[in-house]
Design an enzyme around this catalytic site. Structure first.
Site, PDB file in Angstrom:
ATOM      1  N   GLY A  66       0.814  -1.215   0.000  1.00 16.58           N
ATOM      2  CA  GLY A  66       0.000   0.000   0.000  1.00 16.58           C
ATOM      3  C   GLY A  66       0.841   1.254   0.000  1.00 16.58           C
ATOM      4  O   GLY A  66       0.532   2.241   0.670  1.00 16.58           O
ATOM      5  N   GLY A  93       1.706   4.676   3.645  1.00 19.42           N
ATOM      6  CA  GLY A  93       2.620   3.848   2.875  1.00 19.42           C
ATOM      7  C   GLY A  93       3.694   4.636   2.159  1.00 19.42           C
ATOM      8  O   GLY A  93       4.872   4.279   2.186  1.00 19.42           O
ATOM      9  N   TYR A 145     -13.891  -3.751  10.399  1.00 24.74           N
ATOM     10  CA  TYR A 145     -12.569  -3.125  10.473  1.00 24.74           C
ATOM     11  C   TYR A 145     -11.890  -3.443  11.799  1.00 24.74           C
ATOM     12  O   TYR A 145     -10.712  -3.839  11.836  1.00 24.74           O
ATOM     13  CB  TYR A 145     -12.691  -1.614  10.299  1.00 24.74           C
ATOM     14  CG  TYR A 145     -11.362  -0.894  10.374  1.00 24.74           C
ATOM     15  CD1 TYR A 145     -10.434  -1.011   9.348  1.00 24.74           C
ATOM     16  CD2 TYR A 145     -11.023  -0.112  11.476  1.00 24.74           C
ATOM     17  CE1 TYR A 145      -9.201  -0.370   9.406  1.00 24.74           C
ATOM     18  CE2 TYR A 145      -9.804   0.543  11.547  1.00 24.74           C
ATOM     19  CZ  TYR A 145      -8.898   0.407  10.518  1.00 24.74           C
ATOM     20  OH  TYR A 145      -7.679   1.048  10.586  1.00 24.74           O
TER      21      TYR A 145
END
Length: 296
Positions: free
Chosen positions: A20, A26, A163
């Site tokens: 990512g 990232g 999540y």
């Protein structure tokens, strides 16, 4: 190079993978590692965006395609890997999205945030010489445990329930990976980090317009920037920390500030659940731990 009076090492000659890596935490993690001299392989789902991000990074980078929501992509990425890998930074993730499935039929947040990284790590582990760093979240605390009988949350799905479970899974994965590495006599460390409240595009994929608006306000008023949010990952990757360590910001209840070792929920220390999650993950992905136990 320093980070709030913490001296960072020279990583010249070392290689890192950051998943990512085309945006947010990232790309900031990539920028810092490259600044320390590392060669950074930016593992991204969108290669064009990855190349744009790489152009903005000073240092040695390489962009490679990886879709963590597709186990065939994970296997192909790992199969092509050659040579030593000092750092594997499991950074990529999706957050609080509408209910959906990965290419392999898993709930997308559990499948991407946990199972994709579980498979990638084990497929690359024989190359790793330094550390595996997995990015979790302080929201793992809101997950009472892994719903082992219904990890896809069928009939129970909410964006944050999924999540939070995936981020708890990241910490249980780290705990069991470290146990297995130690049992195999490996010097590799498995550690984790969380960014606190960092303003990135991760929060922009909610299906709720109201929720996106509230998060945008929170990002402007309360959040630290993506660079500060990436510092706990760098801390976990480079500082003198124990196996299974968890790093995060030390101020405002772990939401802002310089990185330090962080606390985690009781559920995230559950070694029985960690072992059970590992067995389930092996069953779902078909990927197993590649090292041999030193204790027989």
């Amino acid at each position: 190079m320093s980070m709030d009076a913490v001296t960072l090492p020279d990583l010249s000659g070392r290689t890192a993978i950051v998943t990512g890596a085309n945006s947010g935490l990232g790309v900031e993690t990539t920028r810092m590692l490259a600044g320390m001299g590392a060669r950074v392989v930016m593992a991204v789902r969108d290669v064009d965006k990855g190349r744009e991000a790489a152009d903005a990074v000073r240092g040695e980078t390489e962009v490679r395609w990886l879709d963590l929501a597709d186990l065939a992509s994970v296997r192909a990425f790992a199969k092509e890997w050659k040579g030593d890998l000092h750092l594997l930074i499991n950074n990529a993730g999706v957050m609080a999205i509408p209910e959906s499935r990965t290419k392999d039929g898993f709930e997308t947040q559990f499948g991407t945030n946990h199972l994709g990284h579980f498979a990638l790590t084990n497929l690359l582990l024989e190359h790793v010489t330094g550390r595996v760093v997995t990015v979790s979240s302080s929201l793992h605390r809101r997950a009472p445990g892994i719903e082992f009988d219904n990890v896809d949350l069928v009939g129970r799905y909410t964006p944050y329930r999924a999540y939070n479970q995936s981020k708890l899974a990241n910490l249980l994965f780290t705990l069991e990976l470290q146990r297995r590495l130690a049992d195999a006599g490996s010097p590799v460390l498995a550690v984790a980090a969380h960014p606190g409240y960092a303003a990135t595009n991760l929060q922009s994929h909610s299906g709720s317009r109201v929720q996106r608006a509230l998060l945008a306000v929170g990002n402007r008023v309360f959040a630290q920037n993506a660079t500060a949010g990436a510092l706990p990952t760098i801390y976990a990757a480079t500082q003198d920390v124990p196996g299974a360590a968890y790093a995060g910001p030390k101020n405002m209840g772990g939401q802002r500030g310089a990185p330090a070792l962080a606390g985690r929920s009781e559920a995230a220390w559950n070694s029985v659940a960690a072992h059970r999650l590992w067995a389930l993950s092996e069953e779902l992905t078909g990927v197993t731990f590649p090292l041999t136990s030193s204790t027989g």
